[in-house]
Write a protein that holds these residues in place. Structure first.
Motif, short mmCIF file in Angstrom:
data_model
loop_
_atom_site.label_atom_id
_atom_site.label_comp_id
_atom_site.label_asym_id
_atom_site.label_seq_id
_atom_site.Cartn_x
_atom_site.Cartn_y
_atom_site.Cartn_z
N ASP A 193 5.88 28.66 30.77
CA ASP A 193 6.48 29.37 32.04
C ASP A 193 6.37 30.97 32.00
N GLY A 194 5.70 31.42 31.11
CA GLY A 194 5.41 33.03 30.84
C GLY A 194 6.75 33.68 30.10
N ASN A 195 7.82 32.84 29.73
CA ASN A 195 8.89 33.23 29.06
C ASN A 195 8.99 33.32 27.48
N TYR A 196 9.24 34.63 26.95
CA TYR A 196 9.54 34.30 25.46
C TYR A 196 10.83 33.75 25.05
N THR A 197 10.56 32.67 24.88
CA THR A 197 11.65 31.77 24.64
C THR A 197 11.37 30.75 23.33
N LEU A 198 10.32 30.81 22.81
CA LEU A 198 9.94 29.76 21.84
C LEU A 198 10.06 30.45 20.23
N ASP A 199 10.75 29.77 19.24
CA ASP A 199 11.00 30.07 18.22
C ASP A 199 9.77 30.07 17.50
N ALA A 200 8.84 28.90 17.84
CA ALA A 200 7.85 28.63 16.71
C ALA A 200 6.54 28.87 17.71
N SER A 201 5.37 29.14 17.14
CA SER A 201 4.16 29.27 17.97
C SER A 201 3.71 27.83 18.67
N PRO A 202 3.31 28.00 19.91
CA PRO A 202 2.61 26.96 20.36
C PRO A 202 1.43 26.43 19.28
N THR A 203 0.97 25.33 19.46
CA THR A 203 -0.03 24.90 18.63
C THR A 203 -1.28 24.11 19.45
N ARG A 204 -2.34 23.92 18.80
CA ARG A 204 -3.63 23.67 19.30
C ARG A 204 -4.15 22.51 18.15
N LYS A 205 -4.66 21.37 18.63
CA LYS A 205 -5.19 20.41 17.64
C LYS A 205 -6.54 20.15 18.12
N ASN A 206 -6.75 20.10 19.65
CA ASN A 206 -8.23 19.49 20.05
C ASN A 206 -9.01 21.05 19.97
N VAL A 207 -10.39 20.42 19.95
CA VAL A 207 -11.37 21.53 20.33
C VAL A 207 -11.22 22.42 21.45
N GLY A 208 -11.14 23.85 21.44
CA GLY A 208 -11.09 24.71 22.36
C GLY A 208 -10.18 26.05 21.93
N GLU A 209 -9.76 26.65 22.83
CA GLU A 209 -9.23 28.08 22.50
C GLU A 209 -7.88 28.21 23.09
N THR A 210 -6.93 28.74 22.48
CA THR A 210 -5.60 28.85 23.06
C THR A 210 -4.94 30.21 22.60
N THR A 211 -4.69 31.21 23.48
CA THR A 211 -4.19 32.48 23.22
C THR A 211 -2.75 32.19 23.17
N VAL A 212 -2.15 32.79 22.25
CA VAL A 212 -0.62 32.59 21.97
C VAL A 212 -0.18 34.26 21.98
N GLU A 213 1.01 34.33 22.88
CA GLU A 213 1.67 35.78 23.07
C GLU A 213 2.77 35.70 22.39
N PHE A 214 3.44 36.81 21.94
CA PHE A 214 4.67 36.86 21.20
C PHE A 214 5.41 38.15 21.59
N GLU A 215 6.78 38.30 21.15
CA GLU A 215 7.40 39.51 21.20
C GLU A 215 8.22 39.72 20.15
N ALA A 216 8.38 40.75 19.74
CA ALA A 216 9.27 41.35 18.57
C ALA A 216 10.22 42.29 19.05
N SER A 217 11.67 41.66 18.59
CA SER A 217 12.76 42.72 19.25
C SER A 217 13.64 42.91 18.10
N LEU A 218 14.17 44.45 18.08
CA LEU A 218 15.04 44.70 16.90
C LEU A 218 16.14 45.61 17.52
N TYR A 219 17.42 45.62 17.31
CA TYR A 219 18.28 46.63 17.86
C TYR A 219 17.85 48.06 17.52
N GLY A 220 17.75 49.12 18.54
CA GLY A 220 17.32 50.54 18.10
C GLY A 220 15.81 50.73 18.44
N TYR A 221 15.36 49.56 18.64
CA TYR A 221 13.87 49.93 18.82
C TYR A 221 13.16 49.32 19.99
#
Length: 242
Positions: free
Chosen positions: A191-219
């Motif tokens: 749905d376009g939200n940064y909610t997953l603790d683990a990366s989405p995966t891919r098994k079958n032939v093709g390509e998947t772009t995985v987006e991620f976010e890093a957060s830390l207090y003060g930064y």
């Protein structure tokens, strides 16, 4: 002070510390406080005339003012500028320590820390030591801003030949170039939200772009992306001859 007589030619004398009118000039006062000066006017043919007047020295107002300062979260406190002093008699109060320190040192909460930068001596201490002056000590604010550049996140692309296994990516966060395990990393869901603790995966032939976010207090929160690419496997086909 200067006494004057109403008749020209009268001789004016001022009372000394022993109570005698022998001084040609008025006693003086330099320090804070009050002095009463008594004087006498004499003129032949007239009765001596007496008078008094007051020398009153008020305390001199002085302001000592610190300057505001700031830093980015995660950095050491800067060297604070000395406070500025104004109003003193030239050449006096030179031994006052104008160096500034932070009263809440070690508190790295984001935002403005009000009135925490000041000199070491209080108004009361200064006025006890320098009795000719009254002091106004003006503290300053210290601001801790969000660190905009120190936090980074990245991940290696994954490229595999199909083998029936599901593959994801692993994002790594760093602060000032060093891996930091306190950073929270989330992956984007469908749905376009940064909610997953683990990366989405891919098994079958093709390509998947995985987006991620890093957060830390003060930064400043940062994002990144990496690609999972699964290619077709090459089968080994053998031809049999009869």
């Amino acid at each position: 002070m200067t006494a004057t007589a109403t008749l020209e030619g009268a001789a004016i004398k001022y009372k000394d510390a022993d109570g005698n009118y022998i001084l040609d000039e008025s006693p003086t006062r330099t320090e804070y406080g009050e002095t009463t000066v008594e004087f006498k006017a004499s003129l032949e043919g007239y009765a001596d005339a007496y008078g008094s007047a007051t020398i009153n020295i008020d305390k001199r107002p002085v302001e000592i003012k610190a300057a505001n300062a700031s830093k980015e979260y995660g950095n050491a406190d800067p060297a604070f500028k000395d406070a500025k002093m104004s109003g003193q008699v030239t050449g006096e109060l030179t031994d006052i320590d104008l160096s500034v320190s932070r009263s809440d040192a070690g508190n790295d909460t984001l935002g403005t820390h009000e009135n925490v930068l000041s000199i070491s001596q209080s108004k009361e201490e200064l006025e006890a030591a320098y009795t000719n002056y009254t002091f106004t000590v003006v503290p300053a604010d210290f601001t801790i801003n969000t660190n905009e550049t120190a936090l980074t996140v990245s991940a290696e692309d994954v490229e595999k030949t199909y083998d029936g296994t599901s593959y994801g990516i692993t994002a790594v966060a760093k602060v000032n170039g060093a891996v930091n395990n306190n950073v929270t990393i989330k992956y984007k869901d469908k749905d376009g939200n940064y909610t997953l603790d683990a990366s989405p995966t891919r098994k079958n032939v093709g390509e998947t772009t995985v987006e991620f976010e890093a957060s830390l207090y003060g930064y400043k929160t940062v994002t990144g992306k990496a690609t999972i690419k699964i290619t077709k496997t090459t089968g080994n086909h053998q031809r049999s001859e009869c």
